[in-house]
Design a protein around this motif. Structure first.
Motif, PDB file in Angstrom:
ATOM      1  N   VAL A 173       1.175  10.025  -7.278  1.00 36.89           N
ATOM      2  CA  VAL A 173       0.386  10.885  -6.406  1.00 36.89           C
ATOM      3  C   VAL A 173      -0.355  11.849  -7.326  1.00 36.89           C
ATOM      4  O   VAL A 173       0.240  12.441  -8.224  1.00 36.89           O
ATOM      5  CB  VAL A 173       1.274  11.661  -5.405  1.00 36.89           C
ATOM      6  CG1 VAL A 173       0.453  12.683  -4.628  1.00 36.89           C
ATOM      7  CG2 VAL A 173       1.969  10.691  -4.468  1.00 36.89           C
TER       8      VAL A 173
ATOM      9  N   VAL B 130      -2.449   7.420  -5.552  1.00 34.37           N
ATOM     10  CA  VAL B 130      -2.914   7.857  -4.236  1.00 34.37           C
ATOM     11  C   VAL B 130      -3.114   9.368  -4.261  1.00 34.37           C
ATOM     12  O   VAL B 130      -2.595  10.063  -5.140  1.00 34.37           O
ATOM     13  CB  VAL B 130      -1.919   7.471  -3.112  1.00 34.37           C
ATOM     14  CG1 VAL B 130      -1.797   5.955  -2.989  1.00 34.37           C
ATOM     15  CG2 VAL B 130      -0.566   8.111  -3.341  1.00 34.37           C
ATOM     16  N   ASN B 131      -3.871   9.875  -3.269  1.00 34.80           N
ATOM     17  CA  ASN B 131      -4.095  11.318  -3.235  1.00 34.80           C
ATOM     18  C   ASN B 131      -2.943  12.021  -2.524  1.00 34.80           C
ATOM     19  O   ASN B 131      -2.072  11.397  -1.936  1.00 34.80           O
ATOM     20  CB  ASN B 131      -5.453  11.668  -2.627  1.00 34.80           C
ATOM     21  CG  ASN B 131      -5.549  11.365  -1.161  1.00 34.80           C
ATOM     22  OD1 ASN B 131      -4.570  11.448  -0.430  1.00 34.80           O
ATOM     23  ND2 ASN B 131      -6.737  11.022  -0.702  1.00 34.80           N
TER      24      ASN B 131
ATOM     25  N   ARG C  15      -7.195  13.054  -6.568  1.00 32.61           N
ATOM     26  CA  ARG C  15      -7.959  11.823  -6.715  1.00 32.61           C
ATOM     27  C   ARG C  15      -9.402  12.105  -7.087  1.00 32.61           C
ATOM     28  O   ARG C  15     -10.045  12.950  -6.493  1.00 32.61           O
ATOM     29  CB  ARG C  15      -7.903  11.061  -5.394  1.00 32.61           C
ATOM     30  CG  ARG C  15      -8.430   9.667  -5.415  1.00 32.61           C
ATOM     31  CD  ARG C  15      -7.415   8.738  -6.067  1.00 32.61           C
ATOM     32  NE  ARG C  15      -7.939   7.414  -6.186  1.00 32.61           N
ATOM     33  CZ  ARG C  15      -7.517   6.382  -5.492  1.00 32.61           C
ATOM     34  NH1 ARG C  15      -6.593   6.516  -4.603  1.00 32.61           N
ATOM     35  NH2 ARG C  15      -8.030   5.199  -5.697  1.00 32.61           N
TER      36      ARG C  15
ATOM     37  N   ASN D 266      -2.691  13.558   0.156  1.00 36.78           N
ATOM     38  CA  ASN D 266      -2.618  13.440   1.614  1.00 36.78           C
ATOM     39  C   ASN D 266      -1.998  12.124   2.066  1.00 36.78           C
ATOM     40  O   ASN D 266      -1.903  11.873   3.261  1.00 36.78           O
ATOM     41  CB  ASN D 266      -4.017  13.591   2.216  1.00 36.78           C
ATOM     42  CG  ASN D 266      -4.593  14.964   1.932  1.00 36.78           C
ATOM     43  OD1 ASN D 266      -3.876  15.956   1.958  1.00 36.78           O
ATOM     44  ND2 ASN D 266      -5.869  15.013   1.629  1.00 36.78           N
ATOM     45  N   PHE D 267      -1.578  11.299   1.142  1.00 36.57           N
ATOM     46  CA  PHE D 267      -0.994   9.993   1.456  1.00 36.57           C
ATOM     47  C   PHE D 267       0.275  10.172   2.289  1.00 36.57           C
ATOM     48  O   PHE D 267       1.114  11.012   1.977  1.00 36.57           O
ATOM     49  CB  PHE D 267      -0.672   9.247   0.159  1.00 36.57           C
ATOM     50  CG  PHE D 267      -0.106   7.894   0.378  1.00 36.57           C
ATOM     51  CD1 PHE D 267      -0.916   6.845   0.746  1.00 36.57           C
ATOM     52  CD2 PHE D 267       1.242   7.678   0.247  1.00 36.57           C
ATOM     53  CE1 PHE D 267      -0.380   5.588   0.967  1.00 36.57           C
ATOM     54  CE2 PHE D 267       1.786   6.429   0.470  1.00 36.57           C
ATOM     55  CZ  PHE D 267       0.965   5.382   0.830  1.00 36.57           C
ATOM     56  N   SER D 268       0.426   9.362   3.364  1.00 34.31           N
ATOM     57  CA  SER D 268       1.583   9.579   4.247  1.00 34.31           C
ATOM     58  C   SER D 268       2.204   8.306   4.819  1.00 34.31           C
ATOM     59  O   SER D 268       3.106   8.391   5.647  1.00 34.31           O
ATOM     60  CB  SER D 268       1.177  10.495   5.404  1.00 34.31           C
ATOM     61  OG  SER D 268       0.178   9.863   6.187  1.00 34.31           O
ATOM     62  N   GLU D 269       1.763   7.117   4.387  1.00 32.31           N
ATOM     63  CA  GLU D 269       2.312   5.897   4.981  1.00 32.31           C
ATOM     64  C   GLU D 269       2.360   4.767   3.965  1.00 32.31           C
ATOM     65  O   GLU D 269       1.359   4.437   3.338  1.00 32.31           O
ATOM     66  CB  GLU D 269       1.457   5.479   6.178  1.00 32.31           C
ATOM     67  CG  GLU D 269       2.027   4.335   6.967  1.00 32.31           C
ATOM     68  CD  GLU D 269       1.220   4.065   8.222  1.00 32.31           C
ATOM     69  OE1 GLU D 269       1.382   4.822   9.190  1.00 32.31           O
ATOM     70  OE2 GLU D 269       0.418   3.117   8.197  1.00 32.31           O
ATOM     71  N   ILE D 270       3.524   4.173   3.818  1.00 33.03           N
ATOM     72  CA  ILE D 270       3.718   3.002   2.964  1.00 33.03           C
ATOM     73  C   ILE D 270       3.626   1.773   3.857  1.00 33.03           C
ATOM     74  O   ILE D 270       4.258   1.724   4.918  1.00 33.03           O
ATOM     75  CB  ILE D 270       5.089   3.058   2.276  1.00 33.03           C
ATOM     76  CG1 ILE D 270       5.176   4.289   1.374  1.00 33.03           C
ATOM     77  CG2 ILE D 270       5.362   1.769   1.497  1.00 33.03           C
ATOM     78  CD1 ILE D 270       6.581   4.603   0.907  1.00 33.03           C
ATOM     79  N   THR D 271       2.843   0.790   3.442  1.00 27.63           N
ATOM     80  CA  THR D 271       2.723  -0.462   4.188  1.00 27.63           C
ATOM     81  C   THR D 271       3.097  -1.618   3.271  1.00 27.63           C
ATOM     82  O   THR D 271       2.537  -1.751   2.186  1.00 27.63           O
ATOM     83  CB  THR D 271       1.293  -0.668   4.711  1.00 27.63           C
ATOM     84  OG1 THR D 271       0.942   0.446   5.545  1.00 27.63           O
ATOM     85  CG2 THR D 271       1.179  -1.957   5.519  1.00 27.63           C
TER      86      THR D 271
ATOM     87  N   ILE E 263       0.874  -1.170   0.000  1.00 30.18           N
ATOM     88  CA  ILE E 263       0.000   0.000   0.000  1.00 30.18           C
ATOM     89  C   ILE E 263       0.908   1.215   0.000  1.00 30.18           C
ATOM     90  O   ILE E 263       1.635   1.405   0.970  1.00 30.18           O
ATOM     91  CB  ILE E 263      -0.928   0.021   1.228  1.00 30.18           C
ATOM     92  CG1 ILE E 263      -1.781  -1.242   1.253  1.00 30.18           C
ATOM     93  CG2 ILE E 263      -1.799   1.275   1.232  1.00 30.18           C
ATOM     94  CD1 ILE E 263      -2.558  -1.430   2.549  1.00 30.18           C
ATOM     95  N   PRO E 264       0.921   2.000  -1.065  1.00 31.74           N
ATOM     96  CA  PRO E 264       0.088   1.858  -2.248  1.00 31.74           C
ATOM     97  C   PRO E 264       0.541   0.662  -3.081  1.00 31.74           C
ATOM     98  O   PRO E 264       1.685   0.227  -2.985  1.00 31.74           O
ATOM     99  CB  PRO E 264       0.297   3.165  -2.998  1.00 31.74           C
ATOM    100  CG  PRO E 264       1.666   3.605  -2.607  1.00 31.74           C
ATOM    101  CD  PRO E 264       1.831   3.143  -1.177  1.00 31.74           C
TER     102      PRO E 264
END
Length: 142
Positions: free
Chosen positions: A103, A23-24, A106, A26-31, A16-17
């Protein structure tokens, strides 16, 4: 015949992503979730356009040792980004990989009913709402 030790190596199962995803802003975390537990030496690197290194803090999810989390330390601009990861398995074997995502502002589509569609575009300055209506003519034969 002597028994031999077999070590499983972690493969990336979920990202994720997702690779190739959008992603939009505001995206702030890679999982990243791997098939096996990964060690504390595992890393996530994020590169922007022009191979600019974006600051990311990498940590393991202690409740799920196969999950690696990368918290992005600055807002992302619209553009293409590259994730590079190194997953270190418990036996010390390293699995490396990379993928790209984008990014963007969206666009979401919601089908409210058969006659109306709601579209809205999220941006850093707010939300613009647009209603589009379509008329379905149904002809019944008598």
């Amino acid at each position: 015949m002597l028994p031999t030790a077999v070590f499983a190596h972690s493969d990336l199962v979920t990202a994720i992503p997702e690779p190739g995803g959008i992603v939009n802003i505001n995206f702030s975390e890679i999982t990243l979730i791997f098939s096996e537990p990964v060690g504390e030496d595992s890393t996530i690197l994020l590169f922007g356009e022009g191979f600019e290194l974006i600051p990311v803090t990498t940590s393991l999810d202690l409740s799920e040792p196969s999950k690696l989390i990368g918290v992005i330390k600055q807002p992302l601009a619209v553009g293409e980004y590259s994730v590079q990861y190194t997953a270190v398995s418990p036996d010390g074997h390293e699995i490396t990989g990379s993928y790209q995502f984008q990014v963007s502002y969206r666009i979401f589509n919601f089908n409210l009913n058969t006659n109306a569609i709601l579209l809205f575009l999220a941006s850093s300055t707010g939300i613009v709402i647009i209603f589009l209506f379509r008329h379905n003519k149904s002809k019944s034969k008598v």
